[in-house]
Design a protein around this motif. Structure first.
Motif, PDB file in Angstrom:
ATOM      1  N   LYS A  71       0.836  -1.190   0.000  1.00  0.00           N
ATOM      2  CA  LYS A  71       0.000   0.000   0.000  1.00  0.00           C
ATOM      3  C   LYS A  71       0.878   1.250   0.000  1.00  0.00           C
ATOM      4  CE  LYS A  71      -3.759  -2.372   0.128  1.00  0.00           C
ATOM      5  NZ  LYS A  71      -4.714  -2.367  -1.003  1.00  0.00           N
ATOM      6  N   PRO A  72       0.404   2.353  -0.599  1.00  0.00           N
ATOM      7  CA  PRO A  72       1.245   3.554  -0.690  1.00  0.00           C
ATOM      8  C   PRO A  72       1.324   4.307   0.625  1.00  0.00           C
ATOM      9  CG  PRO A  72      -0.888   3.966  -1.691  1.00  0.00           C
ATOM     10  CD  PRO A  72      -0.876   2.509  -1.311  1.00  0.00           C
ATOM     11  N   ASP A  73       2.520   4.757   0.939  1.00  0.00           N
ATOM     12  CA  ASP A  73       2.729   5.676   2.057  1.00  0.00           C
ATOM     13  C   ASP A  73       2.836   7.067   1.459  1.00  0.00           C
ATOM     14  OD1 ASP A  73       3.354   6.539   4.713  1.00  0.00           O
ATOM     15  OD2 ASP A  73       5.457   6.649   4.123  1.00  0.00           O
ATOM     16  N   PHE A  74       2.080   8.000   1.974  1.00  0.00           N
ATOM     17  CA  PHE A  74       2.156   9.348   1.429  1.00  0.00           C
ATOM     18  C   PHE A  74       2.829  10.251   2.446  1.00  0.00           C
ATOM     19  CE2 PHE A  74      -1.919   8.215   3.106  1.00  0.00           C
ATOM     20  CZ  PHE A  74      -2.507   9.315   3.695  1.00  0.00           C
ATOM     21  N   TRP A  75       2.134  11.235   3.007  1.00  0.00           N
ATOM     22  CA  TRP A  75       2.805  12.136   3.931  1.00  0.00           C
ATOM     23  C   TRP A  75       2.226  11.992   5.323  1.00  0.00           C
ATOM     24  CZ3 TRP A  75      -1.764  14.638   4.392  1.00  0.00           C
ATOM     25  CH2 TRP A  75      -2.495  14.929   3.244  1.00  0.00           C
ATOM     26  N   TYR A  76       2.846  12.687   6.270  1.00  0.00           N
ATOM     27  CA  TYR A  76       2.418  12.593   7.658  1.00  0.00           C
ATOM     28  C   TYR A  76       1.042  13.220   7.824  1.00  0.00           C
ATOM     29  CZ  TYR A  76       2.430  13.114  12.748  1.00  0.00           C
ATOM     30  OH  TYR A  76       2.110  13.047  14.076  1.00  0.00           O
TER      31      TYR A  76
ATOM     32  N   PHE B  69      -2.634  24.535   2.696  1.00  0.00           N
ATOM     33  CA  PHE B  69      -1.402  24.933   2.015  1.00  0.00           C
ATOM     34  C   PHE B  69      -0.278  24.879   3.045  1.00  0.00           C
ATOM     35  CE2 PHE B  69       1.787  28.089   0.978  1.00  0.00           C
ATOM     36  CZ  PHE B  69       1.921  28.058  -0.400  1.00  0.00           C
ATOM     37  N   LYS B  70       0.766  24.098   2.747  1.00  0.00           N
ATOM     38  CA  LYS B  70       1.918  23.983   3.648  1.00  0.00           C
ATOM     39  C   LYS B  70       3.180  24.143   2.801  1.00  0.00           C
ATOM     40  CE  LYS B  70       1.862  20.214   6.108  1.00  0.00           C
ATOM     41  NZ  LYS B  70       2.411  20.550   7.447  1.00  0.00           N
ATOM     42  N   ALA B  71       3.907  25.208   3.065  1.00  0.00           N
ATOM     43  CA  ALA B  71       5.139  25.468   2.317  1.00  0.00           C
ATOM     44  C   ALA B  71       6.303  25.560   3.283  1.00  0.00           C
ATOM     45  CB  ALA B  71       5.028  26.752   1.511  1.00  0.00           C
ATOM     46  N   ALA B  72       7.442  25.046   2.853  1.00  0.00           N
ATOM     47  CA  ALA B  72       8.666  25.097   3.659  1.00  0.00           C
ATOM     48  C   ALA B  72       9.750  25.813   2.880  1.00  0.00           C
ATOM     49  CB  ALA B  72       9.124  23.695   4.026  1.00  0.00           C
TER      50      ALA B  72
ATOM     51  N   PRO C  94      18.306  30.133  -0.913  1.00  0.00           N
ATOM     52  CA  PRO C  94      17.184  29.393  -0.344  1.00  0.00           C
ATOM     53  C   PRO C  94      16.440  28.601  -1.416  1.00  0.00           C
ATOM     54  CG  PRO C  94      16.545  31.659  -0.697  1.00  0.00           C
ATOM     55  CD  PRO C  94      18.006  31.572  -1.070  1.00  0.00           C
ATOM     56  N   CYS C  95      15.657  27.637  -0.966  1.00  0.00           N
ATOM     57  CA  CYS C  95      14.747  26.933  -1.864  1.00  0.00           C
ATOM     58  C   CYS C  95      13.475  26.638  -1.089  1.00  0.00           C
ATOM     59  CB  CYS C  95      15.366  25.655  -2.434  1.00  0.00           C
ATOM     60  SG  CYS C  95      15.564  24.297  -1.252  1.00  0.00           S
ATOM     61  N   ALA C  96      12.398  26.374  -1.815  1.00  0.00           N
ATOM     62  CA  ALA C  96      11.102  26.161  -1.177  1.00  0.00           C
ATOM     63  C   ALA C  96      10.398  24.968  -1.800  1.00  0.00           C
ATOM     64  CB  ALA C  96      10.232  27.410  -1.302  1.00  0.00           C
ATOM     65  N   GLU C  97       9.564  24.330  -0.992  1.00  0.00           N
ATOM     66  CA  GLU C  97       8.791  23.168  -1.441  1.00  0.00           C
ATOM     67  C   GLU C  97       7.494  23.095  -0.658  1.00  0.00           C
ATOM     68  OE1 GLU C  97       8.753  19.730   0.364  1.00  0.00           O
ATOM     69  OE2 GLU C  97       9.610  20.524   2.214  1.00  0.00           O
ATOM     70  N   ARG C  98       6.564  22.305  -1.172  1.00  0.00           N
ATOM     71  CA  ARG C  98       5.340  21.996  -0.439  1.00  0.00           C
ATOM     72  C   ARG C  98       5.334  20.508  -0.118  1.00  0.00           C
ATOM     73  NH1 ARG C  98       0.212  24.505  -3.475  1.00  0.00           N
ATOM     74  NH2 ARG C  98      -0.833  23.467  -1.712  1.00  0.00           N
ATOM     75  N   ASP C  99       4.786  20.171   1.051  1.00  0.00           N
ATOM     76  CA  ASP C  99       4.781  18.780   1.480  1.00  0.00           C
ATOM     77  C   ASP C  99       3.630  18.575   2.453  1.00  0.00           C
ATOM     78  OD1 ASP C  99       6.582  16.144   1.718  1.00  0.00           O
ATOM     79  OD2 ASP C  99       5.792  16.636   3.700  1.00  0.00           O
ATOM     80  N   GLY C 100       2.981  17.418   2.367  1.00  0.00           N
ATOM     81  CA  GLY C 100       1.964  17.051   3.340  1.00  0.00           C
ATOM     82  C   GLY C 100       0.701  17.863   3.238  1.00  0.00           C
TER      83      GLY C 100
ATOM     84  N   ASN D 239      -2.229  19.909   0.098  1.00  0.00           N
ATOM     85  CA  ASN D 239      -3.061  19.742  -1.085  1.00  0.00           C
ATOM     86  C   ASN D 239      -2.274  19.458  -2.352  1.00  0.00           C
ATOM     87  OD1 ASN D 239      -4.713  21.459  -3.439  1.00  0.00           O
ATOM     88  ND2 ASN D 239      -6.035  20.250  -2.082  1.00  0.00           N
ATOM     89  N   ARG D 240      -1.011  19.857  -2.378  1.00  0.00           N
ATOM     90  CA  ARG D 240      -0.178  19.700  -3.568  1.00  0.00           C
ATOM     91  C   ARG D 240       1.266  19.640  -3.115  1.00  0.00           C
ATOM     92  NH1 ARG D 240      -2.688  21.375  -8.046  1.00  0.00           N
ATOM     93  NH2 ARG D 240      -4.219  20.145  -6.908  1.00  0.00           N
ATOM     94  N   GLN D 241       2.027  18.651  -3.541  1.00  0.00           N
ATOM     95  CA  GLN D 241       3.388  18.485  -3.043  1.00  0.00           C
ATOM     96  C   GLN D 241       4.396  18.653  -4.180  1.00  0.00           C
ATOM     97  OE1 GLN D 241       1.315  15.323  -2.632  1.00  0.00           O
ATOM     98  NE2 GLN D 241       0.215  16.725  -1.305  1.00  0.00           N
ATOM     99  N   GLY D 242       5.570  19.140  -3.802  1.00  0.00           N
ATOM    100  CA  GLY D 242       6.644  19.251  -4.769  1.00  0.00           C
ATOM    101  C   GLY D 242       7.304  20.615  -4.709  1.00  0.00           C
ATOM    102  N   PRO D 243       8.252  20.887  -5.620  1.00  0.00           N
ATOM    103  CA  PRO D 243       8.954  22.165  -5.623  1.00  0.00           C
ATOM    104  C   PRO D 243       7.977  23.326  -5.731  1.00  0.00           C
ATOM    105  CG  PRO D 243       9.998  20.597  -7.124  1.00  0.00           C
ATOM    106  CD  PRO D 243       8.715  19.977  -6.692  1.00  0.00           C
ATOM    107  N   ALA D 244       8.256  24.392  -5.012  1.00  0.00           N
ATOM    108  CA  ALA D 244       7.328  25.515  -4.983  1.00  0.00           C
ATOM    109  C   ALA D 244       7.156  26.173  -6.338  1.00  0.00           C
ATOM    110  CB  ALA D 244       7.800  26.543  -3.952  1.00  0.00           C
ATOM    111  N   ASN D 245       8.179  26.097  -7.190  1.00  0.00           N
ATOM    112  CA  ASN D 245       8.044  26.762  -8.482  1.00  0.00           C
ATOM    113  C   ASN D 245       6.993  26.108  -9.371  1.00  0.00           C
ATOM    114  OD1 ASN D 245       9.437  24.451  -9.104  1.00  0.00           O
ATOM    115  ND2 ASN D 245      11.203  25.463 -10.017  1.00  0.00           N
TER     116      ASN D 245
END
Length: 606
Positions: free
Chosen positions: A127-132, A453-456, A467-473, A475-481
């Motif tokens: 089964k797939p593991d996604f985010w926390y 919306f969760k951005a780091a 710096p760099c930014a991403e989204r995780d955990g 509605n949408r995950q991946g590089p912020a760009n």
């Protein structure tokens, strides 16, 4: 049905076909010769386990390995492990691998770890593991996505209990607060499977077509990581009760010595834990220096014993939030309503702020210019991990709005830099090193972070790449760009190093729904690492209660006076990663299937 090993053995012998490859799943017919019968008997013995642990990820069993090792060495009891996912969505402290590639690595770590306590069989359900997440139903929907049936994972667990015939089933704690939703869901499914495996009307094709027999285990235990009992050898004989459910609790002392390993089981368990290097456990001390008389027990709540469910008084809680009301309803469905006793904590008052509107857009340059952030100073306090002095890790945040854009500035005091990750290949899993996180629930009514919306932002990266930014955990995950294309970031890092400042512009149109200016909730978090091994040590938050990064219920309210959202902004459906490692691609899983006669991923036997 009472414990009937002979009946189950005869049924299994009548059904198993062993071939030169994986167990035949296409209706093969057993040869009626002594060699074939001997092979089938050997497979049945290899499939049986006295204890079956059910968890969600590789490493979920590790805090019970001292127990399983003792049961094997002292009582002759074998243990098998069911792991529903391979942890593809977790972090990786030792490399860039993620998804299925990471899952294969984590399977290897798990097999090595449990092998130290004599566990040979680990059944992965693919089964797939996604985010926390903290939401068990969300995990269940992801695990059983169409075209699979909503009961697919449960059906596989029932089949595995019937195939392995355990007397004891051990699983995780199903209660919601501050617990990974996948842990909760694994526990729920194990509890249901414990009861259903002995019922002939449950998945009857396993009996009529696959030729399994019903099987009713005797004892059902859940891990009780949060239980606090006495330490030392006496903890294993202590009569204890779970203060919320009212059920009995048993302890197994980790300070007992292993004759095979010539050390305490606490040390064996530590050696096992250190094999989970992708999860940062390799940084744990190699020795256990706690005196044996101060070592704790591993605690388990006894949900059923002797094939009979333990009961306790039910304490109904009024005014439950949706996640806790759903859990209460589930406990009633499985006739264990006492599990929901006091499940919802008394939440402290969440902080409140007002985000001022500014006439001119702040310059996103990593500094607070004059008049750019005239609102409240949001003080971040310790939330999780090691407590730290202000010079080591402290932070404050500022918010402002200009038009349809939200501006966030976070100033962090820090005495030691964490690892600088590659901005292109490794701008992800931000909790591994120094970073800040911005969490926004646009309408303030989310039950989990799939509608948030969760951005780091990493304030610095390798090779002075900024710096760099991403989204995780969320509605949408991946590089912020690509996941937040209108987001702009900047940072300043002091030299000599005493901390950093991160600034971000977030278009409110990038949020997964139109903002309700009276109900917007938010959290600002800081992750502090003082090492170069991709592990964090301390965490701070504006609203620091529970699992502050994953629980929208505890986020603070951030009013947006005079803001009118743009009309017609649609709600964005969540995109959840579904990549899962497949057992057919795992040589260890294939070899285990050949040896035990149990099909890959707990699938059907034909």
């Amino acid at each position: 049905m009472p414990y009937q090993p002979r009946r189950v053995l005869r049924s299994a012998l009548a059904a198993i076909t062993v071939t030169a490859g994986v167990l035949c799943a296409g209706g093969c017919v057993m040869r009626a010769d002594p060699v074939a019968r001997a092979g089938a008997a050997a497979a049945t013995r290899a499939a049986h386990t006295d204890v079956l642990f059910v968890g969600a990820h590789p490493d979920d069993e590790y805090q019970s390995l001292a127990t399983f090792g003792q049961w094997r060495e002292r009582d002759g009891l074998s243990t098998g492990v069911v792991t529903i996912t391979r942890g593809e969505g977790g972090g990786n402290a030792v490399g860039p691998e993620e998804g299925a590639e990471l899952g294969m690595i984590r399977e290897g770590e798990e097999r090595e770890a449990v092998g130290l306590t004599g566990i040979r069989n680990v059944f992965h359900l693919d089964k797939p593991d996604f985010w926390y997440t903290l939401n068990a139903p969300l995990a269940g929907r992801v695990w059983n996505r169409p075209p699979q049936q909503p009961t697919d994972t449960l059906e596989r667990l029932v089949r595995l209990i019937r195939a392995t015939t355990p007397k004891t089933v051990v699983t995780m704690d199903p209660r919601p607060f501050n617990q990974h939703g996948a842990h909760q869901q694994a526990a729920r499914l194990a509890i249901e499977a414990f009861h259903l495996a002995g019922e002939p009307q449950a998945f009857p094709e396993q009996l009529t077509e696959e030729k399994y027999s019903t099987w009713k285990p005797d004892r059902l235990l859940t891990q009780s990581w949060g239980f606090r009992g006495p330490t030392g050898e006496q903890c294993s004989t202590q009569e204890a009760t779970d203060p919320k459910s009212g059920l009995p609790v048993i302890g197994v002392w980790s300070g007992a010595r292993s004759a095979e390993h010539d050390t305490t089981w606490a040390r064996v368990e530590r050696d096992a834990a250190r094999t989970y290097v992708t999860q940062g456990f390799g940084s744990l001390p190699a020795t256990v220096d706690t005196p044996p008389d101060q070592l704790p027990c591993e605690w388990f709540t006894v949900l059923a014993d002797g094939g009979t469910t333990n009961t306790a008084p039910e304490h109904d809680q009024p005014e439950l939030l949706p996640v806790y009301a759903e859990f209460r309803d589930w406990t009633r469905k499985v006739n264990m309503p006492w599990l929901a006793n006091d499940a919802q904590p008394t939440h402290p008052e969440s902080p409140i702020t007002t985000i001022p509107e500014v006439d001119g857009a702040p310059s996103v340059d990593g500094t607070a210019g004059a008049g750019e952030y005239p609102g409240d100073t949001l003080r971040l306090t310790h939330w999780e991990g090691s407590e730290c002095a202000p010079a080591d890790c402290s932070a404050e945040a500022h918010l402002a709005r200009h038009g349809d854009d939200l501006y966030v500035l976070v100033h962090v005091t820090d005495d030691t830099k964490g690892a600088a990750l590659d901005a292109q290949a490794d701008c992800k899993r931000h909790w591994r090193t120094d970073s800040i996180e911005i969490d926004l629930d646009p309408q303030g009514r989310s039950d989990d972070t799939s509608t948030t919306f969760k951005a780091a932002v990493f304030p610095f990266t390798a090779a002075d790449s900024g710096p760099c930014a991403e989204r995780d955990g969320d509605n949408r995950q991946g590089p912020a760009n690509t996941t937040a294309p209108g987001m702009t970031i900047a940072s300043t890092v002091t030299e000599p190093y005493t901390g950093y400042t991160v600034e971000a512009k977030i278009p409110l149109a990038d949020l997964p729904a139109a903002v309700d200016p009276e109900r917007l909730t938010a959290n600002i978090l800081v992750y502090d690492s003082d090492t170069q091994d991709n592990t964090g040590q301390s965490r701070l938050a504006w609203s620091p209660y529970g699992s502050a990064q994953a629980d929208p219920y505890v986020w603070g309210t951030a009013h947006l006076p005079a803001y009118i959202p743009s009309p017609g902004q649609p709600e964005t459906p969540a995109e959840i990663p579904l990549e899962a490692t497949q057992s057919a691609n795992s040589p260890a899983s294939v070899a285990q299937s050949r040896r035990t006669g149990i099909p890959l991923a707990g699938g059907p036997r034909r």
